[in-house]
Write an enzyme that holds these catalytic residues in place. Structure first.
Site, mmCIF file in Angstrom:
data_model
loop_
_atom_site.group_PDB
_atom_site.id
_atom_site.type_symbol
_atom_site.label_atom_id
_atom_site.label_comp_id
_atom_site.label_asym_id
_atom_site.label_seq_id
_atom_site.Cartn_x
_atom_site.Cartn_y
_atom_site.Cartn_z
ATOM 1 N N HIS A 82 0.839 -1.194 0.000
ATOM 2 C CA HIS A 82 0.000 0.000 0.000
ATOM 3 C C HIS A 82 0.872 1.242 0.000
ATOM 4 O O HIS A 82 1.827 1.331 0.781
ATOM 5 C CB HIS A 82 -0.890 0.008 1.251
ATOM 6 C CG HIS A 82 -1.773 1.215 1.340
ATOM 7 N ND1 HIS A 82 -2.977 1.305 0.682
ATOM 8 C CD2 HIS A 82 -1.615 2.387 1.990
ATOM 9 C CE1 HIS A 82 -3.513 2.477 0.927
ATOM 10 N NE2 HIS A 82 -2.717 3.164 1.726
ATOM 11 N N ASP A 161 -14.968 2.872 7.830
ATOM 12 C CA ASP A 161 -13.938 3.783 7.320
ATOM 13 C C ASP A 161 -14.526 4.706 6.264
ATOM 14 O O ASP A 161 -14.214 5.897 6.240
ATOM 15 C CB ASP A 161 -12.753 3.010 6.742
ATOM 16 C CG ASP A 161 -11.746 3.961 6.113
ATOM 17 O OD1 ASP A 161 -11.203 4.795 6.864
ATOM 18 O OD2 ASP A 161 -11.531 3.916 4.896
ATOM 19 N N ARG A 168 -14.343 13.117 7.848
ATOM 20 C CA ARG A 168 -13.024 13.741 8.105
ATOM 21 C C ARG A 168 -12.639 14.695 6.988
ATOM 22 O O ARG A 168 -12.073 15.751 7.216
ATOM 23 C CB ARG A 168 -11.948 12.655 8.243
ATOM 24 C CG ARG A 168 -12.015 11.898 9.567
ATOM 25 C CD ARG A 168 -11.159 10.646 9.518
ATOM 26 N NE ARG A 168 -9.774 10.949 9.264
ATOM 27 C CZ ARG A 168 -8.918 10.130 8.644
ATOM 28 N NH1 ARG A 168 -9.307 8.940 8.234
ATOM 29 N NH2 ARG A 168 -7.672 10.487 8.448
ATOM 30 N N SER A 183 -7.428 4.069 9.496
ATOM 31 C CA SER A 183 -8.134 4.044 8.216
ATOM 32 C C SER A 183 -7.390 3.133 7.219
ATOM 33 O O SER A 183 -7.973 2.228 6.615
ATOM 34 C CB SER A 183 -8.236 5.472 7.677
ATOM 35 O OG SER A 183 -8.620 5.490 6.333
ATOM 36 N N LYS A 187 -8.359 -1.281 6.242
ATOM 37 C CA LYS A 187 -8.593 -1.838 4.905
ATOM 38 C C LYS A 187 -7.613 -2.977 4.617
ATOM 39 O O LYS A 187 -7.954 -3.948 3.951
ATOM 40 C CB LYS A 187 -8.496 -0.732 3.857
ATOM 41 C CG LYS A 187 -9.708 0.197 3.939
ATOM 42 C CD LYS A 187 -9.576 1.435 3.086
ATOM 43 C CE LYS A 187 -8.717 2.477 3.706
ATOM 44 N NZ LYS A 187 -8.897 3.858 3.315
HETATM 45 N N1 URA Z 1 -5.566 7.102 3.081
HETATM 46 C C1 URA Z 1 -6.534 6.435 3.743
HETATM 47 O O1 URA Z 1 -6.959 5.374 3.296
HETATM 48 N N2 URA Z 1 -7.002 6.944 4.877
HETATM 49 C C2 URA Z 1 -6.556 8.094 5.422
HETATM 50 O O2 URA Z 1 -7.013 8.492 6.468
HETATM 51 C C3 URA Z 1 -5.552 8.797 4.720
HETATM 52 C C4 URA Z 1 -5.071 8.267 3.555
#
Ligand code: URA
Length: 431
Positions: A82, A161, A168, A183, A187
């Site tokens: 990621h 999320d 947010r 967050s 995932k």
């Molecule tokens: N990428 C994400 O998936 N979440 C965040 O809070 C910031 C960047």
């Protein structure tokens, strides 16, 4: 217990326990917490922080808030990677086929570009017909059959999320390290990868502006992963300049293909470094041997062939891997020349914004993008240039005056300048 009480406890700087965090996240996912309550909670976390244990508990509760992808019934390690996002970051397009061609299965859920940053799913859609919306069954079956799949998470994965992120985004609460870590990691942990490599970027074109901030985020995410029983490591990498030489979907796919064919630049260097680290972890190899295998699979053409297989498996036109004319660039080609002599400095964010203005990026999640527009650098960050020398080409439609102006403003000409090193740190979970 009420949502109000959980928010109040965080406001009073008290450490939340598992029961409180699970209760709050359930309320987010089932809609019983209002947007105002989610905003208040996120602001309380942003201002008062969270302990590492609270951050883990929040991640764990969010990961469990929706459907979980199906692990394919295969033996061996499954890897995931990621990136926190940047400009000209096509590492996934290089890393996944490299690893799959070496026998490491990859389960990669990716996102779309937003603002000045590009997204892997958009780039993959440069291959005509490519399907990024796979069902959980299709995703698992492809990993079993081809070795890897790259797709978008469904609307049912990690719904907590999705709601929290949307709130947010409009309440100035994105830039909280515990909220970003939970967050991203929710995932990752909702899926089934055993080995996860995070590329946490800092600098002009990244979320995190400083290396120290990125390092804090990286350490927290590695800790959360270890607490969840996964092998997570993180590279902290520089994003002051665009990673590769191309910005814009078709141009970036062309470049990823060129790197799988042997081209070398910073994008190649980072992709090979990440591939080496993941391969070393997946097969418990020394780094040197892992690197030799990575170089070999590129030199033999096996990695490029694997990219074509993955593209075809997801319904895309794999001929484009071998025929760049199937990844067309916009008809108008504007040449940018150095305004002065000096050492060239290239600012990632402004070039990302220029691509957005060309129509190659999106301001809102639902915007359509033009895959053919983009910018290709002929000279790189840190190169000495002479006044009048060509430094970049912009592929556009029509006037594009604002985009061209923004692209020009990304370049400066310094008397002395040495780019920061690409990999600032590499963090592995403590055993
Ligand atoms: N990428 C994400 O998936 N979440 C965040 O809070 C910031 C960047």
């Amino acid at each position: 217990m009420t949502v109000y009480e959980v928010i109040d406890a965080k406001k009073q700087k008290r450490e939340l326990d598992q029961e409180q965090i699970r209760f709050f996240v359930r309320a987010v996912a089932d809609g019983s917490a209002s947007d105002a309550q989610i905003a208040a909670f996120c602001m309380a976390v942003l201002l008062n922080g969270m302990t590492d244990e609270e951050s883990y508990l929040l991640t764990d509760a969010m990961a469990a808030s929706g459907e979980r992808p199906i692990r394919p019934p295969v033996s061996g390690v499954i890897a995931d990677k990621h990136s926190t996002g940047g400009v000209s970051d096509s590492t996934t397009l290089i890393l996944v086929p490299v690893l799959c061609s070496l026998g490491v299965r990859c389960a990669k859920y990716s996102g779309r570009g937003l603002g000045h940053t590009g997204g892997t799913l958009d780039k993959l859609e440069s291959f005509a017909g490519f399907r990024t919306a796979l069902t959980a069954e299709e995703f698992a079956a492809q990993i079993g059959r081809v070795g890897g799949a790259v797709a978008g998470q469904t609307e049912h994965t990690v719904p907590a999320d999705k709601r929290m992120y949307a709130v947010r985004d409009v309440t100035a609460t994105i830039d909280s390290i515990p909220l970003i870590a939970s967050s991203v990691m929710s995932k990752k942990l909702a899926s089934f990868a055993d080995v996860i490599l995070l590329d946490v970027k800092y600098g002009d074109g990244a979320f995190m502006r400083t290396a120290k901030e990125a390092e804090r985020l990286a350490r927290l995410m590695v800790k959360i992963g270890a607490r969840a029983g996964r092998k997570v490591s993180a590279a902290v990498t520089n994003m002051d300049a665009p990673l590769g030489d191309a910005i814009g979907c078709n141009a970036e796919v062309r470049e990823a293909v060129a790197i799988l064919g042997g081209k070398r630049n910073a994008l190649a260097e980072l992709s090979l470094f990440l591939a080496e680290k993941l391969l070393a972890q997946a097969f418990s190899l020394p780094d040197k041997e892992a690197r030799a295998r990575v170089e070999e699979t590129i030199a033999s053409g096996a990695a490029l062939k694997k990219l074509a297989e993955i593209v075809a498996a997801q319904g895309g036109d794999a001929h484009a891997v071998y025929d760049a004319s199937l990844l067309p660039l916009a008809p108008r080609e504007a040449v940018l020349c150095a305004e002065e002599g000096g050492v060239l400095r290239v600012a990632a964010r402004k070039l990302g914004e220029a691509c957005l203005l060309l129509g190659g990026g999106r301001q809102h999640a639902e915007d359509a993008i033009d895959h053919t527009v983009g910018i290709v650098l002929t000279r790189r960050d840190g190169d000495p240039v002479r006044a009048g020398e060509e430094i970049a080409r912009v592929y556009c439609r029509g006037e594009a005056a604002e985009a061209l102006g923004r692209a020009r403003s990304a370049f400066s000409y310094l008397r002395e300048y040495r780019p920061e090193k690409l990999v600032y740190d590499y963090i592995e979970a403590e055993e």
